[in-house]
Design an enzyme around this catalytic site. Structure first.
Site, PDB file in Angstrom:
ATOM      1  N   ASP A   1      -6.353   8.007   2.205  1.00 52.82           N
ATOM      2  CA  ASP A   1      -5.145   7.242   1.902  1.00 52.82           C
ATOM      3  C   ASP A   1      -5.303   5.756   2.229  1.00 52.82           C
ATOM      4  O   ASP A   1      -4.442   5.162   2.889  1.00 52.82           O
ATOM      5  CB  ASP A   1      -3.941   7.809   2.672  1.00 52.82           C
ATOM      6  CG  ASP A   1      -3.781   9.309   2.492  1.00 52.82           C
ATOM      7  OD1 ASP A   1      -3.940   9.772   1.349  1.00 52.82           O
ATOM      8  OD2 ASP A   1      -3.511  10.009   3.482  1.00 52.82           O
TER       9      ASP A   1
ATOM     10  N   GLU B   1       3.519  10.283  -5.938  1.00 49.57           N
ATOM     11  CA  GLU B   1       3.772   9.917  -4.553  1.00 49.57           C
ATOM     12  C   GLU B   1       3.017   8.618  -4.275  1.00 49.57           C
ATOM     13  O   GLU B   1       2.503   7.979  -5.181  1.00 49.57           O
ATOM     14  CB  GLU B   1       3.304  11.032  -3.608  1.00 49.57           C
ATOM     15  CG  GLU B   1       1.850  11.435  -3.850  1.00 49.57           C
ATOM     16  CD  GLU B   1       1.433  12.681  -3.101  1.00 49.57           C
ATOM     17  OE1 GLU B   1       1.939  12.911  -1.992  1.00 49.57           O
ATOM     18  OE2 GLU B   1       0.576  13.428  -3.618  1.00 49.57           O
TER      19      GLU B   1
END
Length: 541
Positions: free
Chosen positions: A15, A184
Protein backbone atom coordinates in the site's frame (compact mmCIF):
# COMPACT_ATOMS: atom_id res chain seq x y z
CA UNK A 1 17.88 8.32 -17.30
CA UNK A 2 18.23 5.72 -14.57
CA UNK A 3 16.73 2.24 -14.80
CA UNK A 4 14.95 1.17 -11.61
CA UNK A 5 14.26 -2.49 -10.91
CA UNK A 6 10.88 -3.36 -9.40
CA UNK A 7 10.01 -3.91 -6.65
CA UNK A 8 12.00 -0.95 -5.33
CA UNK A 9 11.15 -1.73 -1.68
CA UNK A 10 11.23 -5.49 -1.40
CA UNK A 11 9.40 -7.76 0.99
CA UNK A 12 6.32 -6.78 3.07
CA UNK A 13 5.97 -3.14 2.02
CA UNK A 14 2.36 -2.88 0.81
CA UNK A 15 0.00 0.00 0.00
CA UNK A 16 2.74 2.53 -0.81
CA UNK A 17 1.79 6.19 -0.56
CA UNK A 18 4.25 8.36 -2.50
CA UNK A 19 4.87 12.07 -2.08
CA UNK A 20 7.59 14.39 -3.40
CA UNK A 21 8.93 17.28 -1.36
CA UNK A 22 11.60 19.24 -3.19
CA UNK A 23 14.20 16.81 -4.53
CA UNK A 24 13.16 13.98 -2.22
CA UNK A 25 10.56 11.26 -2.61
CA UNK A 26 9.00 9.65 0.44
CA UNK A 27 6.93 6.48 0.75
CA UNK A 28 4.75 5.32 3.65
CA UNK A 29 3.63 1.68 3.77
CA UNK A 30 1.19 -0.38 5.82
CA UNK A 31 2.46 -1.98 9.01
CA UNK A 32 -0.69 -3.88 10.17
CA UNK A 33 -0.04 -5.53 13.58
CA UNK A 34 3.72 -4.90 13.41
CA UNK A 35 5.92 -2.21 14.94
CA UNK A 36 7.50 0.12 13.91
CA UNK A 37 4.20 1.66 12.89
CA UNK A 38 4.04 3.06 9.34
CA UNK A 39 7.60 2.57 8.04
CA UNK A 40 8.88 5.46 5.90
CA UNK A 41 11.44 5.26 3.10
CA UNK A 42 13.06 8.01 1.03
CA UNK A 43 14.83 8.34 -2.31
CA UNK A 44 16.28 11.02 -4.55
CA UNK A 45 16.04 9.02 -7.78
CA UNK A 46 13.08 6.62 -7.32
CA UNK A 47 15.44 3.69 -7.87
CA UNK A 48 17.37 3.52 -4.61
CA UNK A 49 15.44 3.69 -1.36
CA UNK A 50 16.49 3.83 2.28
CA UNK A 51 14.64 3.55 5.56
CA UNK A 52 13.84 7.05 6.85
CA UNK A 53 12.07 6.33 10.13
CA UNK A 54 8.47 5.66 11.02
CA UNK A 55 5.39 7.40 12.37
CA UNK A 56 6.15 6.97 16.04
CA UNK A 57 3.03 6.94 18.18
CA UNK A 58 0.68 6.05 15.33
CA UNK A 59 -0.92 3.38 17.51
CA UNK A 60 -2.82 5.14 20.29
CA UNK A 61 -1.23 4.21 23.58
CA UNK A 62 1.68 2.69 21.64
CA UNK A 63 -0.16 -0.63 21.64
CA UNK A 64 -2.02 -2.81 19.16
CA UNK A 65 -2.61 -5.55 21.72
CA UNK A 66 -5.55 -7.71 20.77
CA UNK A 67 -5.84 -6.68 17.13
CA UNK A 68 -6.29 -9.71 14.86
CA UNK A 69 -3.71 -11.00 12.43
CA UNK A 70 -3.57 -8.67 9.41
CA UNK A 71 -5.48 -6.07 11.42
CA UNK A 72 -3.95 -2.94 12.87
CA UNK A 73 -2.71 -0.08 10.69
CA UNK A 74 -3.94 -0.26 7.10
CA UNK A 75 -2.98 1.84 4.08
CA UNK A 76 -1.50 5.07 5.46
CA UNK A 77 -1.65 8.02 3.07
CA UNK A 78 1.25 10.48 3.18
CA UNK A 79 0.91 14.07 1.94
CA UNK A 80 2.63 17.48 2.09
CA UNK A 81 0.83 20.81 2.32
CA UNK A 82 3.84 23.08 1.71
CA UNK A 83 4.72 23.35 5.40
CA UNK A 84 4.40 19.92 6.97
CA UNK A 85 3.85 16.25 6.30
CA UNK A 86 0.46 14.73 7.01
CA UNK A 87 -0.41 11.07 7.41
CA UNK A 88 -3.89 9.62 7.68
CA UNK A 89 -4.57 5.95 8.35
CA UNK A 90 -7.03 3.53 9.86
CA UNK A 91 -6.57 1.15 12.77
CA UNK A 92 -8.64 -1.90 11.83
CA UNK A 93 -9.74 -3.93 14.84
CA UNK A 94 -11.90 -6.56 13.12
CA UNK A 95 -10.87 -8.63 10.09
CA UNK A 96 -13.21 -10.98 8.28
CA UNK A 97 -16.37 -9.36 9.70
CA UNK A 98 -18.75 -6.90 8.04
CA UNK A 99 -17.85 -4.11 10.46
CA UNK A 100 -14.05 -3.71 10.27
CA UNK A 101 -14.40 -1.52 13.42
CA UNK A 102 -12.04 1.14 12.14
CA UNK A 103 -10.70 4.24 13.81
CA UNK A 104 -9.15 6.79 11.45
CA UNK A 105 -6.37 9.09 12.67
CA UNK A 106 -4.34 12.05 11.43
CA UNK A 107 -0.81 12.98 12.49
CA UNK A 108 1.62 15.64 11.21
CA UNK A 109 5.36 16.36 11.29
CA UNK A 110 7.74 18.92 9.81
CA UNK A 111 10.21 16.12 8.95
CA UNK A 112 9.41 12.47 8.36
CA UNK A 113 12.23 11.37 10.65
CA UNK A 114 11.23 13.86 13.33
CA UNK A 115 8.51 14.09 15.93
CA UNK A 116 4.96 13.27 14.81
CA UNK A 117 2.00 14.80 16.61
CA UNK A 118 -0.25 12.64 18.75
CA UNK A 119 -2.85 11.00 16.48
CA UNK A 120 -6.23 12.72 16.31
CA UNK A 121 -9.31 10.75 15.35
CA UNK A 122 -11.39 11.90 12.39
CA UNK A 123 -14.47 10.52 10.67
CA UNK A 124 -14.12 6.76 10.10
CA UNK A 125 -16.36 5.74 7.22
CA UNK A 126 -14.06 2.82 6.39
CA UNK A 127 -10.43 1.99 5.77
CA UNK A 128 -8.04 3.44 3.15
CA UNK A 129 -8.41 7.16 3.95
CA UNK A 130 -6.45 9.90 2.16
CA UNK A 131 -6.07 13.66 2.47
CA UNK A 132 -6.37 16.16 -0.39
CA UNK A 133 -4.82 19.62 0.09
CA UNK A 134 -6.28 22.09 -2.39
CA UNK A 135 -6.45 25.88 -2.46
CA UNK A 136 -5.82 26.14 1.28
CA UNK A 137 -8.53 23.62 2.18
CA UNK A 138 -8.29 20.09 3.54
CA UNK A 139 -10.43 17.19 2.37
CA UNK A 140 -10.73 13.63 3.72
CA UNK A 141 -11.34 10.82 1.24
CA UNK A 142 -12.53 7.45 2.39
CA UNK A 143 -14.05 4.16 1.40
CA UNK A 144 -17.63 3.88 2.63
CA UNK A 145 -18.37 0.55 4.32
CA UNK A 146 -21.97 -0.75 4.46
CA UNK A 147 -21.99 -3.44 7.15
CA UNK A 148 -25.71 -4.28 6.94
CA UNK A 149 -26.90 -7.70 5.75
CA UNK A 150 -27.38 -7.40 2.02
CA UNK A 151 -25.30 -4.23 1.90
CA UNK A 152 -22.26 -3.55 -0.26
CA UNK A 153 -19.24 -3.66 2.02
CA UNK A 154 -17.41 -1.44 -0.47
CA UNK A 155 -20.21 1.05 -1.00
CA UNK A 156 -18.37 3.86 -2.75
CA UNK A 157 -15.89 6.68 -2.23
CA UNK A 158 -16.86 9.60 0.00
CA UNK A 159 -15.35 13.06 0.59
CA UNK A 160 -15.59 15.31 3.66
CA UNK A 161 -13.99 18.70 4.21
CA UNK A 162 -12.05 19.04 7.47
CA UNK A 163 -11.12 22.14 9.38
CA UNK A 164 -7.33 22.36 9.05
CA UNK A 165 -6.79 23.13 12.74
CA UNK A 166 -9.49 21.20 14.60
CA UNK A 167 -9.95 18.41 11.99
CA UNK A 168 -13.69 18.66 12.64
CA UNK A 169 -15.94 18.03 9.61
CA UNK A 170 -17.07 21.07 7.63
CA UNK A 171 -20.38 20.65 5.83
CA UNK A 172 -21.79 17.45 4.39
CA UNK A 173 -20.10 14.26 3.28
CA UNK A 174 -20.26 13.78 -0.50
CA UNK A 175 -20.58 10.47 -2.34
CA UNK A 176 -18.13 10.76 -5.25
CA UNK A 177 -18.38 7.43 -7.01
CA UNK A 178 -19.81 3.93 -6.83
CA UNK A 179 -18.77 1.08 -9.09
CA UNK A 180 -19.88 -2.50 -9.61
CA UNK A 181 -16.27 -3.63 -9.19
CA UNK A 182 -14.75 -3.21 -5.73
CA UNK A 183 -12.95 0.16 -5.47
CA UNK A 184 -10.95 1.45 -2.51
CA UNK A 185 -7.72 3.33 -1.73
CA UNK A 186 -8.84 6.70 -3.20
CA UNK A 187 -6.29 9.42 -3.97
CA UNK A 188 -7.09 12.83 -5.49
CA UNK A 189 -4.99 15.19 -7.61
CA UNK A 190 -5.65 18.35 -9.63
CA UNK A 191 -4.27 18.67 -13.16
CA UNK A 192 -5.17 21.01 -16.02
CA UNK A 193 -8.75 21.65 -15.01
CA UNK A 194 -9.55 18.11 -13.90
CA UNK A 195 -9.82 16.42 -10.55
CA UNK A 196 -8.43 12.91 -10.95
CA UNK A 197 -9.55 10.16 -8.57
CA UNK A 198 -7.02 7.31 -8.50
CA UNK A 199 -8.59 4.09 -7.18
CA UNK A 200 -7.50 0.64 -6.13
CA UNK A 201 -9.77 -1.78 -7.97
CA UNK A 202 -10.72 -5.43 -7.66
CA UNK A 203 -9.47 -6.26 -4.16
CA UNK A 204 -5.88 -6.71 -3.05
CA UNK A 205 -5.22 -10.18 -4.48
CA UNK A 206 -4.48 -11.37 -8.01
CA UNK A 207 -7.47 -9.35 -9.34
CA UNK A 208 -5.98 -6.08 -8.09
CA UNK A 209 -5.58 -3.04 -10.30
CA UNK A 210 -5.59 0.76 -10.58
CA UNK A 211 -8.50 2.61 -12.21
CA UNK A 212 -8.81 6.38 -12.68
CA UNK A 213 -11.89 8.60 -12.71
CA UNK A 214 -12.11 12.34 -13.30
CA UNK A 215 -14.43 15.32 -12.93
CA UNK A 216 -14.37 19.06 -13.51
CA UNK A 217 -15.90 19.66 -10.08
CA UNK A 218 -14.39 18.32 -6.86
CA UNK A 219 -17.62 16.69 -5.76
CA UNK A 220 -18.32 15.18 -9.19
CA UNK A 221 -19.88 13.70 -11.14
CA UNK A 222 -16.86 11.47 -11.86
CA UNK A 223 -16.47 9.51 -15.06
CA UNK A 224 -14.43 6.30 -15.00
CA UNK A 225 -11.73 5.62 -17.53
CA UNK A 226 -12.87 2.79 -19.77
CA UNK A 227 -9.73 0.75 -19.06
CA UNK A 228 -7.38 0.18 -16.13
CA UNK A 229 -4.25 2.23 -15.72
CA UNK A 230 -2.47 -0.77 -14.20
CA UNK A 231 -3.23 -4.42 -13.53
CA UNK A 232 -1.71 -7.87 -13.98
CA UNK A 233 -4.94 -9.83 -13.49
CA UNK A 234 -5.19 -10.89 -17.13
CA UNK A 235 -1.75 -12.55 -17.35
CA UNK A 236 -0.69 -15.01 -14.66
CA UNK A 237 2.76 -15.37 -16.26
CA UNK A 238 3.86 -11.83 -15.40
CA UNK A 239 6.65 -11.66 -12.81
CA UNK A 240 4.87 -8.81 -11.01
CA UNK A 241 1.40 -9.83 -9.85
CA UNK A 242 -1.31 -8.15 -7.72
CA UNK A 243 -0.40 -4.76 -9.21
CA UNK A 244 -2.67 -2.10 -7.72
CA UNK A 245 -3.26 0.55 -5.04
CA UNK A 246 -1.55 3.38 -6.90
CA UNK A 247 -0.67 7.03 -6.39
CA UNK A 248 0.41 9.53 -9.06
CA UNK A 249 3.23 12.01 -8.38
CA UNK A 250 4.93 14.59 -10.60
CA UNK A 251 8.74 14.74 -10.74
CA UNK A 252 10.66 18.05 -10.56
CA UNK A 253 11.18 17.84 -14.32
CA UNK A 254 7.46 17.52 -15.04
CA UNK A 255 7.33 13.77 -15.68
CA UNK A 256 4.84 11.58 -13.82
CA UNK A 257 5.26 8.32 -11.93
CA UNK A 258 2.93 5.88 -10.23
CA UNK A 259 3.70 4.09 -6.99
CA UNK A 260 1.84 0.82 -6.50
CA UNK A 261 1.93 -2.45 -4.65
CA UNK A 262 2.90 -5.70 -6.31
CA UNK A 263 3.92 -9.26 -5.44
CA UNK A 264 6.33 -11.86 -6.78
CA UNK A 265 4.75 -15.31 -6.46
CA UNK A 266 6.49 -18.65 -6.50
CA UNK A 267 4.76 -21.43 -8.40
CA UNK A 268 3.63 -24.43 -6.38
CA UNK A 269 1.33 -27.41 -7.09
CA UNK A 270 -1.24 -25.61 -4.93
CA UNK A 271 -1.01 -22.47 -7.04
CA UNK A 272 1.01 -19.24 -6.80
CA UNK A 273 2.22 -18.32 -3.31
CA UNK A 274 3.45 -14.82 -2.40
CA UNK A 275 5.66 -15.68 0.54
CA UNK A 276 7.31 -12.24 0.52
CA UNK A 277 4.02 -10.43 0.89
CA UNK A 278 3.12 -7.37 -1.15
CA UNK A 279 5.91 -4.98 -2.10
CA UNK A 280 6.43 -1.44 -3.42
CA UNK A 281 6.96 -0.71 -7.12
CA UNK A 282 7.16 2.41 -9.31
CA UNK A 283 6.05 2.90 -12.93
CA UNK A 284 6.54 5.77 -15.37
CA UNK A 285 3.32 7.46 -16.54
CA UNK A 286 2.45 9.62 -19.54
CA UNK A 287 -0.79 11.46 -20.37
CA UNK A 288 -2.59 10.68 -23.60
CA UNK A 289 -4.19 13.24 -25.90
CA UNK A 290 -7.53 12.82 -24.12
CA UNK A 291 -6.00 13.63 -20.74
CA UNK A 292 -5.89 10.13 -19.23
CA UNK A 293 -2.78 8.67 -17.56
CA UNK A 294 -1.17 5.74 -19.38
CA UNK A 295 1.89 3.52 -19.05
CA UNK A 296 4.33 4.70 -21.74
CA UNK A 297 5.38 1.16 -22.62
CA UNK A 298 1.76 0.46 -23.63
CA UNK A 299 -1.03 -1.57 -22.12
CA UNK A 300 -1.53 -1.82 -18.37
CA UNK A 301 0.96 -4.46 -17.25
CA UNK A 302 3.59 -3.47 -14.66
CA UNK A 303 7.18 -3.31 -15.92
CA UNK A 304 10.08 -4.77 -13.95
CA UNK A 305 12.59 -2.30 -15.42
CA UNK A 306 11.52 1.34 -15.66
CA UNK A 307 13.36 4.45 -16.94
CA UNK A 308 13.24 7.35 -14.48
CA UNK A 309 15.06 10.70 -14.47
CA UNK A 310 18.62 10.36 -13.21
CA UNK A 311 18.67 13.67 -11.34
CA UNK A 312 15.92 16.05 -10.39
CA UNK A 313 15.69 19.07 -12.66
CA UNK A 314 16.31 22.42 -10.91
CA UNK A 315 13.16 23.60 -9.20
CA UNK A 316 11.76 27.03 -10.03
CA UNK A 317 12.40 29.62 -7.36
CA UNK A 318 9.48 29.68 -4.91
CA UNK A 319 7.54 32.89 -4.32
CA UNK A 320 9.06 35.01 -1.59
CA UNK A 321 6.13 34.36 0.76
CA UNK A 322 6.47 30.56 0.46
CA UNK A 323 8.11 28.63 3.31
CA UNK A 324 11.52 27.15 2.53
CA UNK A 325 11.65 23.53 1.52
CA UNK A 326 12.74 21.23 4.33
CA UNK A 327 16.29 19.94 4.32
CA UNK A 328 16.00 16.34 5.52
CA UNK A 329 18.22 15.64 8.47
CA UNK A 330 20.62 12.68 8.28
CA UNK A 331 18.86 9.41 8.91
CA UNK A 332 18.54 8.63 12.59
CA UNK A 333 19.31 4.95 12.58
CA UNK A 334 18.92 3.70 16.16
CA UNK A 335 22.20 2.83 17.81
CA UNK A 336 20.34 0.15 19.74
CA UNK A 337 20.44 -3.48 18.75
CA UNK A 338 16.66 -3.28 18.44
CA UNK A 339 16.27 -0.74 15.62
CA UNK A 340 15.31 -1.24 11.98
CA UNK A 341 15.20 -3.72 10.27
CA UNK A 342 13.88 -5.44 13.41
CA UNK A 343 10.10 -5.49 13.89
CA UNK A 344 7.94 -6.55 16.82
CA UNK A 345 4.34 -7.63 17.22
CA UNK A 346 1.66 -5.27 18.52
CA UNK A 347 4.06 -3.17 20.61
CA UNK A 348 7.51 -1.62 20.40
CA UNK A 349 10.45 -3.73 21.63
CA UNK A 350 11.14 -3.71 25.35
CA UNK A 351 14.34 -1.63 25.81
CA UNK A 352 15.60 -4.20 28.32
CA UNK A 353 16.03 -6.69 25.49
CA UNK A 354 19.13 -4.79 24.40
CA UNK A 355 20.70 -3.85 27.71
CA UNK A 356 19.63 -6.53 30.21
CA UNK A 357 22.82 -8.44 29.61
CA UNK A 358 26.41 -7.28 30.03
CA UNK A 359 27.46 -9.33 26.99
CA UNK A 360 28.14 -6.92 24.10
CA UNK A 361 26.30 -7.85 20.94
CA UNK A 362 23.82 -10.15 22.69
CA UNK A 363 20.06 -9.68 22.97
CA UNK A 364 18.23 -11.10 25.97
CA UNK A 365 14.55 -11.91 25.59
CA UNK A 366 12.34 -12.61 28.59
CA UNK A 367 9.68 -15.13 27.67
CA UNK A 368 6.03 -14.13 27.56
CA UNK A 369 3.02 -15.46 25.65
CA UNK A 370 3.18 -18.19 23.06
CA UNK A 371 3.47 -17.64 19.30
CA UNK A 372 -0.31 -17.69 18.80
CA UNK A 373 -1.05 -14.90 21.27
CA UNK A 374 -2.38 -11.55 20.08
CA UNK A 375 -1.25 -9.76 23.21
CA UNK A 376 2.27 -10.06 24.67
CA UNK A 377 5.08 -11.43 22.51
CA UNK A 378 8.80 -11.55 23.09
CA UNK A 379 9.75 -11.63 19.43
CA UNK A 380 12.10 -9.76 17.11
CA UNK A 381 11.79 -10.41 13.37
CA UNK A 382 13.02 -9.08 10.04
CA UNK A 383 11.37 -9.07 6.62
CA UNK A 384 12.34 -11.78 4.14
CA UNK A 385 12.92 -9.92 0.88
CA UNK A 386 13.91 -12.59 -1.66
CA UNK A 387 12.82 -16.11 -2.56
CA UNK A 388 16.14 -17.56 -1.46
CA UNK A 389 17.12 -16.69 2.08
CA UNK A 390 19.11 -17.95 5.03
CA UNK A 391 18.75 -17.03 8.70
CA UNK A 392 21.06 -18.06 11.52
CA UNK A 393 21.39 -17.27 15.24
CA UNK A 394 23.13 -18.61 18.34
CA UNK A 395 20.95 -19.02 21.43
CA UNK A 396 21.87 -19.79 25.01
CA UNK A 397 19.14 -20.71 27.50
CA UNK A 398 18.30 -23.21 30.24
CA UNK A 399 14.66 -24.26 29.95
CA UNK A 400 13.47 -26.53 32.75
CA UNK A 401 9.85 -27.02 31.72
CA UNK A 402 7.95 -27.57 28.51
CA UNK A 403 6.32 -24.16 29.04
CA UNK A 404 9.66 -22.46 28.30
CA UNK A 405 11.18 -22.21 24.84
CA UNK A 406 13.42 -19.98 22.77
CA UNK A 407 14.70 -20.16 19.25
CA UNK A 408 14.49 -19.29 15.57
CA UNK A 409 11.15 -18.73 13.88
CA UNK A 410 9.77 -18.19 10.38
CA UNK A 411 6.48 -16.39 10.91
CA UNK A 412 3.60 -15.13 8.86
CA UNK A 413 0.98 -14.93 11.62
CA UNK A 414 -0.49 -16.85 14.55
CA UNK A 415 -1.73 -19.64 12.29
CA UNK A 416 1.24 -19.82 9.95
CA UNK A 417 4.73 -20.26 11.38
CA UNK A 418 7.67 -22.66 11.62
CA UNK A 419 9.94 -22.64 14.68
CA UNK A 420 13.02 -24.47 15.91
CA UNK A 421 13.17 -23.99 19.66
CA UNK A 422 15.45 -24.88 22.52
CA UNK A 423 13.10 -26.33 25.15
CA UNK A 424 12.56 -29.12 27.73
CA UNK A 425 11.23 -32.64 27.17
CA UNK A 426 10.57 -35.72 29.29
CA UNK A 427 13.34 -38.30 29.62
CA UNK A 428 13.88 -40.48 26.55
CA UNK A 429 11.04 -42.97 26.12
CA UNK A 430 8.78 -41.42 28.76
CA UNK A 431 5.27 -40.52 27.76
CA UNK A 432 4.39 -36.84 27.32
CA UNK A 433 2.11 -36.21 30.28
CA UNK A 434 2.89 -32.65 31.35
CA UNK A 435 5.60 -31.44 33.71
CA UNK A 436 7.07 -34.19 35.89
CA UNK A 437 8.24 -31.85 38.69
CA UNK A 438 11.17 -34.09 39.55
CA UNK A 439 13.99 -32.09 37.99
CA UNK A 440 14.41 -34.79 35.39
CA UNK A 441 14.18 -34.42 31.66
CA UNK A 442 16.39 -33.31 28.82
CA UNK A 443 17.17 -30.23 26.76
CA UNK A 444 16.02 -30.60 23.16
CA UNK A 445 15.49 -28.78 19.93
CA UNK A 446 11.85 -29.09 18.91
CA UNK A 447 10.82 -28.26 15.33
CA UNK A 448 7.17 -27.23 15.09
CA UNK A 449 4.99 -26.29 12.14
CA UNK A 450 1.67 -24.48 12.44
CA UNK A 451 -1.06 -24.02 9.86
CA UNK A 452 -4.84 -23.75 9.88
CA UNK A 453 -5.09 -27.48 10.71
CA UNK A 454 -3.16 -27.08 13.98
CA UNK A 455 0.32 -27.40 15.46
CA UNK A 456 2.54 -30.43 14.81
CA UNK A 457 5.94 -31.55 16.11
CA UNK A 458 8.14 -32.33 13.11
CA UNK A 459 11.31 -33.45 14.90
CA UNK A 460 12.99 -33.54 18.33
CA UNK A 461 16.79 -33.52 18.76
CA UNK A 462 18.74 -33.84 22.04
CA UNK A 463 21.37 -31.16 22.76
CA UNK A 464 23.67 -30.34 25.66
CA UNK A 465 21.93 -28.57 28.50
CA UNK A 466 23.09 -24.98 29.03
CA UNK A 467 25.46 -24.87 26.06
CA UNK A 468 25.02 -22.25 23.31
CA UNK A 469 23.58 -23.74 20.15
CA UNK A 470 23.53 -22.28 16.64
CA UNK A 471 20.26 -22.66 14.74
CA UNK A 472 19.56 -21.93 11.10
CA UNK A 473 17.00 -22.14 8.33
CA UNK A 474 17.23 -21.92 4.56
CA UNK A 475 14.32 -21.05 2.29
CA UNK A 476 14.20 -21.68 -1.44
CA UNK A 477 10.97 -20.78 -3.19
CA UNK A 478 8.18 -22.56 -1.33
CA UNK A 479 10.50 -24.84 0.68
CA UNK A 480 12.21 -24.39 4.03
CA UNK A 481 14.77 -26.55 5.83
CA UNK A 482 15.99 -26.07 9.41
CA UNK A 483 19.37 -27.12 10.77
CA UNK A 484 21.65 -26.77 13.77
CA UNK A 485 25.44 -26.73 14.09
CA UNK A 486 27.19 -29.65 15.80
CA UNK A 487 30.98 -29.81 15.76
CA UNK A 488 31.12 -27.07 13.13
CA UNK A 489 28.84 -29.03 10.77
CA UNK A 490 25.27 -28.19 9.82
CA UNK A 491 22.94 -31.01 10.82
CA UNK A 492 19.43 -31.00 9.28
CA UNK A 493 16.44 -31.06 11.64
CA UNK A 494 13.42 -32.73 10.07
CA UNK A 495 12.88 -32.66 6.32
CA UNK A 496 11.70 -30.10 3.81
CA UNK A 497 8.80 -28.00 5.07
CA UNK A 498 6.13 -26.15 3.11
CA UNK A 499 7.15 -22.49 3.29
CA UNK A 500 4.32 -21.69 0.86
CA UNK A 501 1.88 -21.91 3.76
CA UNK A 502 3.50 -18.75 5.10
CA UNK A 503 2.02 -16.58 2.37
CA UNK A 504 -0.82 -14.22 1.56
CA UNK A 505 -2.47 -16.85 -0.57
CA UNK A 506 -2.61 -20.00 1.55
CA UNK A 507 -5.93 -20.87 3.16
CA UNK A 508 -9.21 -19.01 3.11
CA UNK A 509 -8.54 -16.22 5.63
CA UNK A 510 -7.68 -12.67 4.63
CA UNK A 511 -3.90 -12.22 4.86
CA UNK A 512 -2.07 -9.01 4.11
CA UNK A 513 1.46 -9.02 5.56
CA UNK A 514 4.54 -11.10 4.65
CA UNK A 515 6.96 -13.69 5.96
CA UNK A 516 9.47 -12.76 8.64
CA UNK A 517 12.50 -14.49 10.14
CA UNK A 518 13.36 -13.84 13.76
CA UNK A 519 13.97 -14.88 17.34
CA UNK A 520 11.50 -15.40 20.16
CA UNK A 521 11.18 -16.58 23.75
CA UNK A 522 8.21 -18.10 25.56
CA UNK A 523 7.43 -18.58 29.26
CA UNK A 524 3.77 -19.43 29.74
CA UNK A 525 3.88 -19.77 33.54
CA UNK A 526 6.16 -17.21 35.17
CA UNK A 527 7.24 -14.85 32.37
CA UNK A 528 10.74 -14.97 33.91
CA UNK A 529 12.65 -17.43 31.71
CA UNK A 530 15.31 -15.64 29.65
CA UNK A 531 17.26 -16.56 26.54
CA UNK A 532 20.33 -14.82 25.13
CA UNK A 533 20.83 -14.49 21.36
CA UNK A 534 23.80 -13.38 19.28
CA UNK A 535 25.03 -13.45 15.71
CA UNK A 536 21.63 -13.16 14.06
CA UNK A 537 21.95 -12.76 10.32
CA UNK A 538 19.41 -12.85 7.53
CA UNK A 539 20.78 -13.10 4.00
CA UNK A 540 18.29 -12.74 1.14
CA UNK A 541 19.35 -13.31 -2.45
Amino acid sequence: MTVLHNPVIRGFAPDPSLVRVGDWYYVATSSFEWFPTIPLHRSRDLAHWEYAGHVRGAAPGDSLAGVPDSGGIWAPSLSWDGERFWVVYSVVRSVGTPYFDTDTYVSTATEVSGRWTAPRRVRSHGFDPALFHHEGRLWLLNLQNDHRPGGRRFAGIVLTELDRETLNPVGDTHLLLQHERLVEGPKLLWREGWYYLVLAEGGTGFEHGVRVARAHALTGPYELDDRPLLTSRDDASLPLQKAGHGELVQTPGGQWVLSHLTARPVRTPQGPRCTLGRETAVQAVAWDEDGWPRLPHGGWHPAVEVDVPTRPEPLPAPPTDSPPEPSPRPLAHPDSLLGWPWSTLRAAPDPSWADATSRPGWIRLRGRHGPESRWAHSLLAQRITEHRAEAEVTVEARPDTFTQAAGLVLRYDAEAYLSLDLTWAEPEGEEQRGQQWRGEGRTVLRLVERDEAGTRTVAVVDVDAGAPVTLGVTTDGAEARFWWVRGGVRVPVGGLLDFGRLSDDHGSRLRFTGSMAGIHAVDLVDAEFTADFTGFRLICR
